[in-house]
Design a protein around this motif. Structure first.
Motif, PDB file in Angstrom:
ATOM      1  N   ALA A  55      -9.175  83.512  97.804  1.00 27.50           N
ATOM      2  CA  ALA A  55      -8.514  82.379  97.084  1.00 27.50           C
ATOM      3  C   ALA A  55      -8.452  82.958  95.554  1.00 27.50           C
ATOM      4  O   ALA A  55      -7.382  82.613  94.843  1.00 27.50           O
ATOM      5  CB  ALA A  55      -9.331  80.998  97.214  1.00 27.50           C
ATOM      6  N   PHE A  56      -9.332  83.821  95.047  1.00 24.91           N
ATOM      7  CA  PHE A  56      -9.373  84.064  93.696  1.00 24.91           C
ATOM      8  C   PHE A  56      -8.675  84.914  93.375  1.00 24.91           C
ATOM      9  O   PHE A  56      -7.560  84.793  92.401  1.00 24.91           O
ATOM     10  CB  PHE A  56     -10.999  84.594  93.318  1.00 24.91           C
ATOM     11  CG  PHE A  56     -11.045  85.103  91.959  1.00 24.91           C
ATOM     12  CD1 PHE A  56     -11.024  84.080  90.978  1.00 24.91           C
ATOM     13  CD2 PHE A  56     -11.113  86.512  91.669  1.00 24.91           C
ATOM     14  CE1 PHE A  56     -11.279  84.507  89.489  1.00 24.91           C
ATOM     15  CE2 PHE A  56     -11.424  87.122  90.481  1.00 24.91           C
ATOM     16  CZ  PHE A  56     -11.142  85.915  89.296  1.00 24.91           C
ATOM     17  N   GLU A  57      -8.217  85.820  94.229  1.00 22.56           N
ATOM     18  CA  GLU A  57      -7.097  86.984  94.167  1.00 22.56           C
ATOM     19  C   GLU A  57      -5.758  86.095  94.055  1.00 22.56           C
ATOM     20  O   GLU A  57      -4.967  86.606  93.451  1.00 22.56           O
ATOM     21  CB  GLU A  57      -7.358  87.883  95.299  1.00 22.56           C
ATOM     22  CG  GLU A  57      -8.218  89.172  95.023  1.00 22.56           C
ATOM     23  CD  GLU A  57      -8.062  90.102  96.009  1.00 22.56           C
ATOM     24  OE1 GLU A  57      -7.043  90.481  96.261  1.00 22.56           O
ATOM     25  OE2 GLU A  57      -9.226  91.155  96.038  1.00 22.56           O
ATOM     26  N   ARG A  58      -5.553  85.117  95.148  1.00 20.34           N
ATOM     27  CA  ARG A  58      -4.341  84.562  95.143  1.00 20.34           C
ATOM     28  C   ARG A  58      -4.087  83.849  93.900  1.00 20.34           C
ATOM     29  O   ARG A  58      -2.931  83.975  93.207  1.00 20.34           O
ATOM     30  CB  ARG A  58      -4.266  83.403  96.281  1.00 20.34           C
ATOM     31  CG  ARG A  58      -4.083  83.929  97.544  1.00 20.34           C
ATOM     32  CD  ARG A  58      -3.499  83.128  98.553  1.00 20.34           C
ATOM     33  NE  ARG A  58      -4.458  81.765  98.524  1.00 20.34           N
ATOM     34  CZ  ARG A  58      -5.638  81.791  99.467  1.00 20.34           C
ATOM     35  NH1 ARG A  58      -5.957  83.044 100.138  1.00 20.34           N
ATOM     36  NH2 ARG A  58      -6.517  80.986  99.204  1.00 20.34           N
ATOM     37  N   LYS A  59      -4.994  83.278  93.285  1.00 18.64           N
ATOM     38  CA  LYS A  59      -4.726  82.520  91.939  1.00 18.64           C
ATOM     39  C   LYS A  59      -4.622  83.566  90.957  1.00 18.64           C
ATOM     40  O   LYS A  59      -3.683  83.216  89.878  1.00 18.64           O
ATOM     41  CB  LYS A  59      -6.020  81.546  91.614  1.00 18.64           C
ATOM     42  CG  LYS A  59      -6.123  80.467  92.711  1.00 18.64           C
ATOM     43  CD  LYS A  59      -5.100  79.647  92.540  1.00 18.64           C
ATOM     44  CE  LYS A  59      -5.272  78.272  93.411  1.00 18.64           C
ATOM     45  NZ  LYS A  59      -3.845  77.463  93.259  1.00 18.64           N
ATOM     46  N   LEU A  60      -5.211  84.658  90.666  1.00 18.89           N
ATOM     47  CA  LEU A  60      -5.003  85.760  89.831  1.00 18.89           C
ATOM     48  C   LEU A  60      -3.761  86.179  89.974  1.00 18.89           C
ATOM     49  O   LEU A  60      -2.793  86.230  88.774  1.00 18.89           O
ATOM     50  CB  LEU A  60      -6.014  86.762  89.776  1.00 18.89           C
ATOM     51  CG  LEU A  60      -7.198  86.638  89.463  1.00 18.89           C
ATOM     52  CD1 LEU A  60      -8.194  87.822  89.821  1.00 18.89           C
ATOM     53  CD2 LEU A  60      -7.445  86.494  88.032  1.00 18.89           C
ATOM     54  N   LYS A  61      -3.011  86.425  91.153  1.00 14.58           N
ATOM     55  CA  LYS A  61      -1.596  86.719  91.441  1.00 14.58           C
ATOM     56  C   LYS A  61      -0.694  85.700  90.886  1.00 14.58           C
ATOM     57  O   LYS A  61       0.355  85.980  90.225  1.00 14.58           O
ATOM     58  CB  LYS A  61      -1.529  87.245  93.015  1.00 14.58           C
ATOM     59  CG  LYS A  61      -0.166  87.839  93.125  1.00 14.58           C
ATOM     60  CD  LYS A  61      -0.308  88.355  94.284  1.00 14.58           C
ATOM     61  CE  LYS A  61       0.948  89.074  94.692  1.00 14.58           C
ATOM     62  NZ  LYS A  61       1.116  89.569  96.201  1.00 14.58           N
ATOM     63  N   GLN A  62      -0.992  84.399  91.278  1.00 13.20           N
ATOM     64  CA  GLN A  62      -0.051  83.443  90.896  1.00 13.20           C
ATOM     65  C   GLN A  62      -0.109  83.241  89.456  1.00 13.20           C
ATOM     66  O   GLN A  62       0.962  82.949  88.886  1.00 13.20           O
ATOM     67  CB  GLN A  62      -0.692  82.254  91.455  1.00 13.20           C
ATOM     68  CG  GLN A  62      -0.272  81.918  93.015  1.00 13.20           C
ATOM     69  CD  GLN A  62      -1.026  80.738  93.542  1.00 13.20           C
ATOM     70  OE1 GLN A  62      -1.534  79.767  92.643  1.00 13.20           O
ATOM     71  NE2 GLN A  62      -0.691  80.425  94.735  1.00 13.20           N
ATOM     72  N   ALA A  63      -1.025  83.519  88.835  1.00 10.82           N
ATOM     73  CA  ALA A  63      -0.994  83.640  87.159  1.00 10.82           C
ATOM     74  C   ALA A  63      -0.666  84.512  86.494  1.00 10.82           C
ATOM     75  O   ALA A  63      -0.366  84.590  85.351  1.00 10.82           O
ATOM     76  CB  ALA A  63      -2.559  82.989  86.795  1.00 10.82           C
TER      77      ALA A  63
END
Length: 97
Positions: free
Chosen positions: A21-29
């Motif tokens: 989830a953390f990696e997905r959020k970093l990518k989205q940002a």
């Protein structure tokens, strides 16, 4: 269990779920990959730079020994070094007057 992250029913969240989830959020940002543990380190340095006591920081991190906290984090900030040098300089000037 005093968990920071848990499932809705209160059971432990698998580390892989949190990391994914953390990696997905970093990518989205649009942010580069960084280890999630970097937030703990950043939080700790900011606490120390704000002049929180080492004992308080130890408690926040859950270290059994203040020595562990001090050995790991006390040397990590240039701001802390500069502030310490300036305080020492001011002290010396005062006693030399």
């Amino acid at each position: 269990m005093n968990l920071v992250f848990s499932r809705k029913n209160g059971s432990p969240l698998p580390k892989s779920s949190l990391f994914n989830a953390f990696e997905r959020k970093l990518k989205q940002a649009g942010l580069p990959k960084i280890p999630i543990h970097a937030f703990r380190n950043t939080h700790t340095v900011l606490l120390l730079e704000s002049e929180a006591s080492m004992k308080y920081v130890q408690g926040q991190l859950g270290h059994k020994s203040i020595r562990v906290t001090s050995d790991i984090y006390s040397h990590i900030s240039k701001k802390i070094d500069l502030d310490s040098m300036n305080k020492y300089k001011e002290y010396i000037y005062k006693i030399m007057e």
